[in-house]
Write a protein that holds these residues in place. Structure first.
Motif, PDB file in Angstrom:
ATOM      1  N   TRP A  18       0.748  -0.789  -0.140  1.00  0.00           N
ATOM      2  CA  TRP A  18       0.164   0.013  -0.012  1.00  0.00           C
ATOM      3  C   TRP A  18       0.773   1.360   0.246  1.00  0.00           C
ATOM      4  O   TRP A  18       0.415   2.058  -0.391  1.00  0.00           O
ATOM      5  N   GLN A 113      -2.608  -3.578  -8.949  1.00  0.00           N
ATOM      6  CA  GLN A 113      -3.824  -3.759  -8.309  1.00  0.00           C
ATOM      7  C   GLN A 113      -4.111  -5.559  -8.121  1.00  0.00           C
ATOM      8  O   GLN A 113      -4.267  -5.233  -6.292  1.00  0.00           O
ATOM      9  N   THR A 114      -3.799  -6.266  -8.120  1.00  0.00           N
ATOM     10  CA  THR A 114      -4.158  -7.509  -7.969  1.00  0.00           C
ATOM     11  C   THR A 114      -3.409  -7.932  -6.648  1.00  0.00           C
ATOM     12  O   THR A 114      -4.637  -8.298  -5.903  1.00  0.00           O
ATOM     13  N   THR A 116      -1.248  -5.890  -4.952  1.00  0.00           N
ATOM     14  CA  THR A 116      -2.204  -5.362  -3.601  1.00  0.00           C
ATOM     15  C   THR A 116      -3.960  -5.614  -2.804  1.00  0.00           C
ATOM     16  O   THR A 116      -3.728  -6.032  -2.000  1.00  0.00           O
ATOM     17  N   ALA A 117      -4.381  -5.676  -4.122  1.00  0.00           N
ATOM     18  CA  ALA A 117      -5.635  -6.804  -2.960  1.00  0.00           C
ATOM     19  C   ALA A 117      -5.944  -7.377  -2.954  1.00  0.00           C
ATOM     20  O   ALA A 117      -6.370  -8.385  -1.049  1.00  0.00           O
ATOM     21  N   SER A 120      -4.235  -7.119   0.702  1.00  0.00           N
ATOM     22  CA  SER A 120      -5.336  -7.251   1.468  1.00  0.00           C
ATOM     23  C   SER A 120      -6.542  -8.018   2.196  1.00  0.00           C
ATOM     24  O   SER A 120      -6.583  -7.861   3.465  1.00  0.00           O
ATOM     25  N   ILE A 121      -7.006  -8.866   1.213  1.00  0.00           N
ATOM     26  CA  ILE A 121      -7.417  -9.612   1.284  1.00  0.00           C
ATOM     27  C   ILE A 121      -7.001 -10.498   2.079  1.00  0.00           C
ATOM     28  O   ILE A 121      -7.880 -11.218   3.390  1.00  0.00           O
TER      29      ILE A 121
END
Length: 144
Positions: A18, A113-114, A116-117, A120-121
């Motif tokens: 992030w 983004q993938t 990071t997503a 994060s999940i």
């Protein structure tokens, strides 16, 4: 010990993912980003699998001895949070292969983004499991 190592690894990786790519080298996020985030991926996968396996071993004790006591005491909200933990843990197991593939060899020109997503999940699932497990464990002083 496995859960604490998993919390540390996923938290570090999430903050690094992030953080801004152009963070100053001496700043908080700059120090996080100085360690390659991909180096945590294998540790997160192994620690998540071991933690889930150990949780499955302890789950039998929870289901037979602890859960009925919580039901008799009317702690339905705690049981609901714990049930969510089980569902989230299963979703996390299903996400691990995609997470590992995304972090295996991240390319410089690949969008992050993938990664990071997914990170994060997984961080949300791991922190949810850790906190809800502690609340369920400590609510009636089990183990004392």
């Amino acid at each position: 010990m496995v859960a604490v190592a998993l919390l540390g690894a996923i938290t570090h990786q999430t903050l690094a993912a992030w953080g801004s790519a152009d963070a100053r080298p001496g700043s908080f996020f700059g120090r996080f980003r100085s360690i390659p985030s991909a180096s945590f991926a294998n540790a997160v996968v192994v620690l998540y699998a071991v933690s889930t396996l150990l949780g499955g071993v302890v789950y039998l004790y929870f289901r037979v001895d602890v859960r009925p006591e919580l039901e008799r005491a009317g702690h339905w909200h705690v049981l609901g949070f714990f049930d969510l933990k089980e569902h989230f843990a299963a979703i996390g197991l299903a996400l691990l292969p995609a997470y590992w593939v995304c972090w295996r060899r991240p390319l410089a020109n690949e969008p992050a983004q993938t990664r990071t997503a997914l990170t994060s999940i997984l961080a949300f699932i791991i922190w949810w499991g850790f906190l809800s497990g502690h609340v369920a464990n400590n609510i009636m002083g089990f183990g004392s």
